[in-house]
Design a protein around this motif. Structure first.
Motif, mmCIF file in Angstrom:
data_model
loop_
_atom_site.group_PDB
_atom_site.id
_atom_site.type_symbol
_atom_site.label_atom_id
_atom_site.label_comp_id
_atom_site.label_asym_id
_atom_site.label_seq_id
_atom_site.Cartn_x
_atom_site.Cartn_y
_atom_site.Cartn_z
ATOM 1 N N PHE A 38 0.849 -1.194 0.000
ATOM 2 C CA PHE A 38 0.000 0.000 0.000
ATOM 3 C C PHE A 38 0.884 1.243 0.000
ATOM 4 N N ALA A 39 0.598 2.162 -0.914
ATOM 5 C CA ALA A 39 1.291 3.460 -0.941
ATOM 6 C C ALA A 39 0.263 4.526 -0.631
ATOM 7 N N PRO A 40 0.306 5.143 0.564
ATOM 8 C CA PRO A 40 -0.675 6.169 0.905
ATOM 9 C C PRO A 40 -0.457 7.435 0.092
ATOM 10 N N SER A 41 -1.388 8.346 0.200
ATOM 11 C CA SER A 41 -1.326 9.580 -0.583
ATOM 12 C C SER A 41 -0.297 10.538 0.016
ATOM 13 N N GLU A 42 0.950 10.358 -0.383
ATOM 14 C CA GLU A 42 2.064 11.233 0.015
ATOM 15 C C GLU A 42 2.440 12.091 -1.187
ATOM 16 N N TRP A 43 3.440 11.633 -1.979
ATOM 17 C CA TRP A 43 3.792 12.221 -3.273
ATOM 18 C C TRP A 43 4.223 13.681 -3.193
ATOM 19 N N THR A 44 4.840 14.059 -2.071
ATOM 20 C CA THR A 44 5.331 15.439 -1.919
ATOM 21 C C THR A 44 6.466 15.420 -0.895
ATOM 22 N N VAL A 45 6.564 16.450 -0.063
ATOM 23 C CA VAL A 45 7.625 16.533 0.940
ATOM 24 C C VAL A 45 7.257 15.694 2.160
ATOM 25 N N SER A 46 8.148 15.661 3.142
ATOM 26 C CA SER A 46 7.943 14.750 4.274
ATOM 27 C C SER A 46 7.430 15.435 5.535
ATOM 28 N N ARG A 47 7.588 16.741 5.642
ATOM 29 C CA ARG A 47 7.186 17.457 6.859
ATOM 30 C C ARG A 47 6.151 18.524 6.517
ATOM 31 N N PHE A 48 5.149 18.642 7.405
ATOM 32 C CA PHE A 48 4.021 19.525 7.104
ATOM 33 C C PHE A 48 3.739 20.542 8.214
ATOM 34 N N THR A 49 4.781 20.946 8.931
ATOM 35 C CA THR A 49 4.612 21.910 10.015
ATOM 36 C C THR A 49 3.918 23.169 9.532
ATOM 37 N N HIS A 50 4.275 23.624 8.339
ATOM 38 C CA HIS A 50 3.717 24.870 7.808
ATOM 39 C C HIS A 50 2.799 24.636 6.607
ATOM 40 N N ILE A 51 2.579 23.384 6.265
ATOM 41 C CA ILE A 51 1.707 23.050 5.126
ATOM 42 C C ILE A 51 0.517 22.292 5.700
ATOM 43 N N GLN A 52 -0.316 23.027 6.403
ATOM 44 C CA GLN A 52 -1.334 22.404 7.242
ATOM 45 C C GLN A 52 -2.415 21.680 6.451
ATOM 46 N N TRP A 53 -2.604 22.044 5.178
ATOM 47 C CA TRP A 53 -3.628 21.363 4.397
ATOM 48 C C TRP A 53 -3.239 19.923 4.082
ATOM 49 N N ASN A 54 -1.991 19.555 4.379
ATOM 50 C CA ASN A 54 -1.545 18.176 4.196
ATOM 51 C C ASN A 54 -1.504 17.397 5.512
ATOM 52 N N ALA A 55 -2.073 17.975 6.565
ATOM 53 C CA ALA A 55 -1.943 17.387 7.904
ATOM 54 C C ALA A 55 -2.518 15.977 7.996
ATOM 55 N N SER A 56 -3.540 15.656 7.196
ATOM 56 C CA SER A 56 -4.136 14.326 7.302
ATOM 57 C C SER A 56 -3.175 13.227 6.853
ATOM 58 N N LYS A 57 -2.130 13.603 6.121
ATOM 59 C CA LYS A 57 -1.113 12.605 5.755
ATOM 60 C C LYS A 57 -0.453 12.038 7.018
ATOM 61 N N LEU A 58 -0.295 12.884 8.035
ATOM 62 C CA LEU A 58 0.310 12.439 9.288
ATOM 63 C C LEU A 58 -0.589 11.433 9.998
ATOM 64 N N LEU A 59 -1.900 11.631 9.924
ATOM 65 C CA LEU A 59 -2.843 10.694 10.530
ATOM 66 C C LEU A 59 -2.709 9.309 9.890
ATOM 67 N N ILE A 60 -2.499 9.302 8.580
ATOM 68 C CA ILE A 60 -2.363 8.029 7.868
ATOM 69 C C ILE A 60 -1.048 7.345 8.216
ATOM 70 N N ARG A 61 0.014 8.109 8.377
ATOM 71 C CA ARG A 61 1.285 7.518 8.789
ATOM 72 C C ARG A 61 1.115 6.802 10.129
ATOM 73 N N ASP A 62 0.461 7.486 11.081
ATOM 74 C CA ASP A 62 0.229 6.890 12.394
ATOM 75 C C ASP A 62 -0.672 5.659 12.286
ATOM 76 N N TYR A 63 -1.665 5.729 11.410
ATOM 77 C CA TYR A 63 -2.622 4.637 11.265
ATOM 78 C C TYR A 63 -1.932 3.380 10.728
ATOM 79 N N LEU A 64 -1.090 3.558 9.730
ATOM 80 C CA LEU A 64 -0.361 2.410 9.175
ATOM 81 C C LEU A 64 0.604 1.822 10.198
ATOM 82 N N GLU A 65 1.253 2.691 10.952
ATOM 83 C CA GLU A 65 2.164 2.228 11.998
ATOM 84 C C GLU A 65 1.401 1.418 13.043
#
Length: 318
Positions: A98-125
């Motif tokens: 499974f490849a989640p919807s990433e396809w960009t940079v790795s950190r989203f401290t200032h790119i808050q519209w991508n914050a749900s990517k972090l939820l998916i990282r935690d979910y897969l873990e």
């Protein structure tokens, strides 16, 4: 040959699908919330309309699928509900990768519209904490080098030119200095690496950096002035003011992503300004640099550098 399901096939997804179809090795299904328009369907694929919030419907659609590539837009799934349902369905259907919807940079401290990517990282873990139930990789290519041009040169990916350097108007916005660095990778290289990754017999790395080239704004500026033949107008934006939520730069590139097409002009302008401010802060804090796991897995693959790419488009243009 493996059976691949591509969820929410937008611009980047369709570029990758084209690359996978071209190998002639795979059976590809696309999963979308609506019936795709004829021009959105890549020849050689099977489109399937699904509700990403209906578990059993997704389980049925994923029967026999080996690999799922997800491109669910994070701002359309702020609580990550759709992707979580897709992951659960993939596990139940026996999907291997499974490849989640990433396809960009790795950190989203200032790119808050991508914050749900972090939820998916935690979910897969969390899903794999008591033993691996699904293999996954966060494909992270940084920014697309293609954004250096001001017209669409790809079949699907639109070149939004959403960068602090503007080759067309010979100008650069820098957060504080020219030291900040970022990673840029062409969409062609991303496609080629994903195609190779699908066929890779080893285990996917959890973090999958695809690093075309990592360079500083100073290096970017030197490339721009060399190829465009004139000095660029360099403007420095105060980083502390950016942190306070202020943006006083002289220009903002309006966002033109298809997912924003329904916004009115005023809302789009406000979002563009907010996004550009976040982008500059991410640059200042080093959030735009990605790792190079796939580079190391495929050491013989030759990536296209920024200068090589932009010179083919800009050389000799007024």
């Amino acid at each position: 040959m493996v059976k691949i399901a591509v969820a929410a096939p937008g611009q980047v997804a369709r570029e990758i699908i084209e690359g996978l179809v071209a190998t002639g090795k795979h059976e590809i299904t696309t999963l979308a919330r609506r019936d795709l328009l004829p021009e959105e369907i890549v020849k050689g694929t099977t489109p399937v309309k699904v509700d990403f919030h209906k578990h059993e419907e997704l389980v049925k659609a994923l029967q026999g699928v080996h690999t799922v590539l997800s491109f669910v837009a994070p701002h359309n799934d702020p609580e990550a509900t759709a992707q979580k349902t897709l992951i659960d369905a993939a596990i139940q259907a026996g999907v291997k990768r499974f490849a989640p919807s990433e396809w960009t940079v790795s950190r989203f401290t200032h790119i808050q519209w991508n914050a749900s990517k972090l939820l998916i990282r935690d979910y897969l873990e969390e899903k794999n904490k008591n033993g691996k139930v699904i293999e996954y990789c966060l494909f992270q290519p940084g920014l697309f080098t293609d954004y250096h041009v001001n017209e669409n040169i790809n079949k699907h990916l639109q070149t939004n030119d959403f960068l602090p350097i503007n080759f067309a108007n010979r100008r650069l916005l820098a957060p504080g200095s020219l030291e900040p660095r970022f990673t840029a990778t062409t969409i062609r290289d991303v496609v080629n690496i994903v195609v190779k990754a699908v066929e890779y017999e080893g285990e996917w790395p959890k973090i999958g950096g695809i690093a075309g080239e990592t360079l500083s704004l100073a290096q970017e500026l030197a490339i721009g002035e060399k190829i465009r033949g004139k000095k660029f107008d360099v403007e420095f934006v105060d980083v502390e003011n950016l942190r306070k939520g202020e943006y006083n730069g002289s220009w903002v590139k309006p966002l033109e992503h298809p997912s924003l097409r329904d916004l009115d002009e005023e809302t789009r302008a406000a979002f563009s300004k907010m996004a550009f401010r976040g982008f500059l802060l991410a640059l200042a804090d080093g959030d735009m640099v990605v790792s190079d796991e796939w580079n190391r897995i495929f050491p013989d693959y030759k990536f296209t550098g920024v200068e090589e790419f932009v010179s083919k488009f800009w050389a000799g243009k007024p």
